[in-house]
Scaffold this active site. Structure first.
Site, PDB file in Angstrom:
ATOM      1  N   PHE A   1       8.118  13.732 -11.051  1.00 24.16           N
ATOM      2  CA  PHE A   1       6.741  13.216 -11.030  1.00 24.16           C
ATOM      3  C   PHE A   1       5.823  14.414 -10.829  1.00 24.16           C
ATOM      4  CE2 PHE A   1       3.166  11.281  -8.613  1.00 24.16           C
ATOM      5  CZ  PHE A   1       2.851  10.191  -9.424  1.00 24.16           C
TER       6      PHE A   1
ATOM      7  N   LEU B   1       2.387  15.622 -10.562  1.00 27.50           N
ATOM      8  CA  LEU B   1       0.962  15.323 -10.345  1.00 27.50           C
ATOM      9  C   LEU B   1       0.252  16.534  -9.719  1.00 27.50           C
ATOM     10  CD1 LEU B   1      -1.336  13.100 -10.252  1.00 27.50           C
ATOM     11  CD2 LEU B   1      -0.539  12.583  -7.939  1.00 27.50           C
TER      12      LEU B   1
ATOM     13  N   GLU C   1      -0.909  20.202  -8.259  1.00 28.96           N
ATOM     14  CA  GLU C   1      -1.076  21.528  -8.858  1.00 28.96           C
ATOM     15  C   GLU C   1      -1.408  22.519  -7.744  1.00 28.96           C
ATOM     16  OE1 GLU C   1      -4.009  21.354 -11.970  1.00 28.96           O
ATOM     17  OE2 GLU C   1      -2.822  19.879 -13.111  1.00 28.96           O
TER      18      GLU C   1
ATOM     19  N   ALA D   1      -4.690  21.562  -6.634  1.00 27.86           N
ATOM     20  CA  ALA D   1      -4.966  20.117  -6.543  1.00 27.86           C
ATOM     21  C   ALA D   1      -3.802  19.412  -5.866  1.00 27.86           C
ATOM     22  CB  ALA D   1      -5.197  19.530  -7.943  1.00 27.86           C
TER      23      ALA D   1
ATOM     24  N   SER E   1      -4.043  17.262  -2.214  1.00 28.60           N
ATOM     25  CA  SER E   1      -4.590  15.981  -1.754  1.00 28.60           C
ATOM     26  C   SER E   1      -5.601  15.421  -2.737  1.00 28.60           C
ATOM     27  CB  SER E   1      -5.261  16.158  -0.382  1.00 28.60           C
ATOM     28  OG  SER E   1      -4.282  16.371   0.604  1.00 28.60           O
TER      29      SER E   1
ATOM     30  N   ASP F   1       1.313   3.926  -4.379  1.00 23.86           N
ATOM     31  CA  ASP F   1       1.206   2.746  -3.509  1.00 23.86           C
ATOM     32  C   ASP F   1       2.587   2.157  -3.214  1.00 23.86           C
ATOM     33  OD1 ASP F   1      -1.504   2.678  -3.168  1.00 23.86           O
ATOM     34  OD2 ASP F   1      -1.893   1.145  -4.691  1.00 23.86           O
TER      35      ASP F   1
ATOM     36  N   ARG G   1       5.533   5.403  -1.769  1.00 24.03           N
ATOM     37  CA  ARG G   1       5.390   5.917  -0.398  1.00 24.03           C
ATOM     38  C   ARG G   1       6.340   5.198   0.563  1.00 24.03           C
ATOM     39  NH1 ARG G   1      -1.086   6.675  -1.243  1.00 24.03           N
ATOM     40  NH2 ARG G   1      -0.937   8.851  -1.893  1.00 24.03           N
TER      41      ARG G   1
ATOM     42  N   GLN H   1      17.795   9.485  34.295  1.00 25.06           N
ATOM     43  CA  GLN H   1      16.695   8.680  33.773  1.00 25.06           C
ATOM     44  C   GLN H   1      15.806   9.472  32.792  1.00 25.06           C
ATOM     45  OE1 GLN H   1      13.959   6.890  36.665  1.00 25.06           O
ATOM     46  NE2 GLN H   1      14.988   4.948  36.262  1.00 25.06           N
TER      47      GLN H   1
ATOM     48  N   GLU I   1       4.023  12.984  -0.934  1.00 26.01           N
ATOM     49  CA  GLU I   1       3.500  11.703  -1.453  1.00 26.01           C
ATOM     50  C   GLU I   1       2.216  11.296  -0.724  1.00 26.01           C
ATOM     51  OE1 GLU I   1       6.183   8.770  -2.945  1.00 26.01           O
ATOM     52  OE2 GLU I   1       7.830  10.206  -2.991  1.00 26.01           O
TER      53      GLU I   1
HETATM   54  N1  COS Z   1      -4.430   1.777  -7.447  1.00 26.44           N
HETATM   55  C1  COS Z   1      -5.067   1.753  -8.645  1.00 26.44           C
HETATM   56  N2  COS Z   1      -6.191   2.436  -8.895  1.00 26.44           N
HETATM   57  C2  COS Z   1      -6.702   3.166  -7.888  1.00 26.44           C
HETATM   58  C3  COS Z   1      -6.099   3.242  -6.621  1.00 26.44           C
HETATM   59  C4  COS Z   1      -4.919   2.502  -6.420  1.00 26.44           C
HETATM   60  N3  COS Z   1      -4.278   2.513  -5.243  1.00 26.44           N
HETATM   61  N4  COS Z   1      -6.828   4.040  -5.822  1.00 26.44           N
HETATM   62  C5  COS Z   1      -7.852   4.457  -6.563  1.00 26.44           C
HETATM   63  N5  COS Z   1      -7.776   3.935  -7.817  1.00 26.44           N
HETATM   64  C6  COS Z   1      -8.728   4.117  -8.905  1.00 26.44           C
HETATM   65  C7  COS Z   1     -10.117   3.701  -8.416  1.00 26.44           C
HETATM   66  O1  COS Z   1     -10.331   2.329  -8.598  1.00 26.44           O
HETATM   67  C8  COS Z   1     -11.003   4.541  -9.292  1.00 26.44           C
HETATM   68  O2  COS Z   1     -11.122   3.944 -10.558  1.00 26.44           O
HETATM   69  P1  COS Z   1     -12.575   3.563 -11.158  1.00 26.44           P
HETATM   70  O3  COS Z   1     -13.317   4.863 -11.202  1.00 26.44           O
HETATM   71  O4  COS Z   1     -12.249   2.990 -12.490  1.00 26.44           O
HETATM   72  O5  COS Z   1     -13.140   2.609 -10.162  1.00 26.44           O
HETATM   73  C9  COS Z   1     -10.218   5.820  -9.492  1.00 26.44           C
HETATM   74  O6  COS Z   1      -8.845   5.488  -9.248  1.00 26.44           O
HETATM   75  C10 COS Z   1     -10.666   6.944  -8.569  1.00 26.44           C
HETATM   76  O7  COS Z   1     -10.513   6.471  -7.249  1.00 26.44           O
HETATM   77  P2  COS Z   1     -11.131   7.247  -6.004  1.00 26.44           P
HETATM   78  O8  COS Z   1     -12.568   7.538  -6.260  1.00 26.44           O
HETATM   79  O9  COS Z   1     -10.776   6.471  -4.800  1.00 26.44           O
HETATM   80  O10 COS Z   1     -10.338   8.616  -6.059  1.00 26.44           O
HETATM   81  P3  COS Z   1     -10.406   9.882  -5.107  1.00 26.44           P
HETATM   82  O11 COS Z   1     -10.458  11.089  -5.937  1.00 26.44           O
HETATM   83  O12 COS Z   1     -11.425   9.682  -4.030  1.00 26.44           O
HETATM   84  O13 COS Z   1      -8.924   9.913  -4.471  1.00 26.44           O
HETATM   85  C11 COS Z   1      -7.198   9.482  -2.885  1.00 26.44           C
HETATM   86  C12 COS Z   1      -8.408   8.949  -3.665  1.00 26.44           C
HETATM   87  C13 COS Z   1      -7.585  10.532  -1.862  1.00 26.44           C
HETATM   88  C14 COS Z   1      -6.592   8.268  -2.202  1.00 26.44           C
HETATM   89  C15 COS Z   1      -6.172  10.097  -3.871  1.00 26.44           C
HETATM   90  O14 COS Z   1      -6.675  11.293  -4.421  1.00 26.44           O
HETATM   91  C16 COS Z   1      -4.822  10.377  -3.259  1.00 26.44           C
HETATM   92  O15 COS Z   1      -4.013   9.483  -3.127  1.00 26.44           O
HETATM   93  N6  COS Z   1      -4.551  11.654  -2.902  1.00 26.44           N
HETATM   94  C17 COS Z   1      -3.237  12.060  -2.453  1.00 26.44           C
HETATM   95  C18 COS Z   1      -2.391  12.409  -3.626  1.00 26.44           C
HETATM   96  C19 COS Z   1      -0.943  12.437  -3.305  1.00 26.44           C
HETATM   97  O16 COS Z   1      -0.388  11.517  -2.734  1.00 26.44           O
HETATM   98  N7  COS Z   1      -0.302  13.528  -3.718  1.00 26.44           N
HETATM   99  C20 COS Z   1       1.112  13.664  -3.573  1.00 26.44           C
HETATM  100  C21 COS Z   1       1.678  13.835  -4.933  1.00 26.44           C
HETATM  101  S1  COS Z   1       3.299  13.245  -5.122  1.00 26.44           S
HETATM  102  S2  COS Z   1       4.389  14.365  -3.995  1.00 26.44           S
END
Ligand code: COS
Length: 387
Positions: free
Chosen positions: A130, A132, A134, A137, A139, A248, A251, A287, A372
């Site tokens: 997976f 994602l 970078e 990039a 968090s 979602d 995790r 204890q 994650e």
């Molecule tokens: N499910 C589906 N869609 C989602 C979502 C979810 N759980 N969370 C956000 N979205 C969608 C939003 O609805 C939004 O879409 P629209 O613009 O069409 O409304 C879009 O994604 C952007 O959402 P948001 O503005 O909330 O994004 P942010 O950039 O603020 O990021 C966080 C939100 C911080 C929660 C996200 O960047 C994140 O999870 N970061 C951590 C990443 C991570 O886990 N990295 C590990 C990689 S794997 S080891």
């Protein structure tokens, strides 16, 4: 009020889950636990363990029956992750990544992609990655720089990913790339399947890590890497949602790994405390040690409850599954870190050396607070649901 036939039933695991746990625990004790120290020391990917999992149908746990999987759901998968992680967190990651790297296809992929890729993962022949994060990039994946340009019937991908589990082992990578640079933060991202043998794909730097050392992590490089349009997952520019929906659910794997590590450390420390004698009696008679062990056991049990509840949310498709998986991951990983640190303390000097497993468990626990999504990001996800 409706009659309740079995007052225990609504809040206990069905017997088939307990039986399954017992089977896995036996396999882990016989085949995984004896390998754990060597896997960590030599930092080698345990192909034999992956084959063992495949031969017991465990690689099929994340998949529906129609794609060659067991069709048994998230809770069953995470009971397996938990049991394996009790002995070896690196081996547990083999199961976790099988889910993380295929959820995008399972949730959003075309029928053709599902048929092409999922059965080979369910059998254990193939394993995914997976991609994602970078270098710039982590968090904030919405700020990624990797680009994909459409050329005829193909997409051309350029960029470097970072901290990618299964680097060099994966047969394909789920690569997220910006397809509309004008769309703004997180909006113009798409998800692609990139097979490891595509020209332009290469394995970059592999990291030397503190923990989960049996799982290769590093930088996949996409340099003018071409994939057919059929390798797009879901809609163009809808890739950020693909990543979020995947995380979602996935995790929970991290939470299960953390619960397993915590229970493994608690069990080891408790057994040690019964054997180790100081001042003329087993240290378990003091204890100071009893209270530590009691807290370790209790906090781990609490984290497990949260995990199983969140698994059932995912399995029933509840709208608030993201909040619950973030809570489970947050609490379980903080618990694993706290519990393993206490386990090292119970073992004292022996806890600090690698002849005993608890220092490895402590090192392995640390990553569960980071990958994650860091626990700070989990708090953000949870807080956003509070209105
Ligand atoms: N499910 C589906 N869609 C989602 C979502 C979810 N759980 N969370 C956000 N979205 C969608 C939003 O609805 C939004 O879409 P629209 O613009 O069409 O409304 C879009 O994604 C952007 O959402 P948001 O503005 O909330 O994004 P942010 O950039 O603020 O990021 C966080 C939100 C911080 C929660 C996200 O960047 C994140 O999870 N970061 C951590 C990443 C991570 O886990 N990295 C590990 C990689 S794997 S080891």
């Amino acid at each position: 009020m409706t009659a309740v036939t079995d007052p225990q039933a609504p809040y206990s695991l069905p017997q088939e889950f307990e039986d399954f746990r017992e089977t896995i625990a036996k396999m882990v004790a016989e085949r995984v636990a004896p390998r754990a120290q060597e896997i960590d020391e030599t930092a080698t990917y345990p192909r034999d363990i992956r084959e063992l999992f495949a031969s017991h149908d465990l690689m099929g746990l994340p998949f529906d029956a129609e794609h060659g999987g067991t069709g048994t759901g998230t809770l069953m998968l995470n009971i397996a992750v938990e049991e394996v992680a009790k002995a070896c967190a690196s081996s547990a990651l083999i199961l976790m990544i099988q889910e993380l790297g295929t959820l995008p296809i399972k949730l959003f992929g075309s029928d053709e992609l599902k048929e092409r890729l999922l059965p080979r993962c369910a059998s254990g022949e193939w394993s995914p990655a997976f991609a994602l994060s970078e270098p710039e990039a982590g968090s904030d994946p919405g700020g990624m720089r990797t680009r994909a340009l459409r050329e005829g019937d193909e997409w051309v991908i350029d960029g470097t990913k970072n901290w990618i589990t299964n680097l060099g082992v994966a047969d394909f990578y789920i690569c997220f790339a910006v397809t509309d640079p004008e769309a703004g933060h997180s909006a113009g991202i798409s998800a692609f399947v990139v097979e490891a043998d595509r020209p332009g794909f290469s394995v970059g730097k592999l990291e030397h890590k503190m923990g989960i050392r049996g799982s290769p992590t590093g930088q996949p490089i996409f340099d003018g890497c071409r994939v057919p349009a059929a390798n797009l997952i879901g809609e163009v520019n809808a890739g950020f949602g693909v990543a979020m929906a995947t995380l979602d659910r996935s995790r929970l794997g991290v939470a299960a790994q953390a619960v397993g590590i915590a229970q493994g450390a608690t069990d080891y420390a408790a057994a040690y405390a019964r054997e180790r004698r100081q001042f003329g009696k087993p240290i378990a008679a003091f204890q100071g040690i009893q209270f530590k062990l009691a807290d370790m056991e209790s906090r781990t049990a609490a984290a497990r409850e949260l995990l199983y509840r969140a698994c059932s949310k995912v399995d029933s498709g509840d709208a608030d599954m993201g909040k619950h998986s973030a809570m489970a991951k947050l609490i379980a990983s903080d618990t694993a870190m706290w519990v393993t640190t206490e386990a090292v303390q119970v073992l004292g000097g022996y806890g600090y050396v690698n002849e005993y497993p608890v220092e490895r468990m402590m090192r392995d626990a640390k990553i569960t607070q980071i990958y994650e999504g860091t626990n700070e990001i989990q708090r953000l996800v949870i807080a956003r649901t509070l209105g």
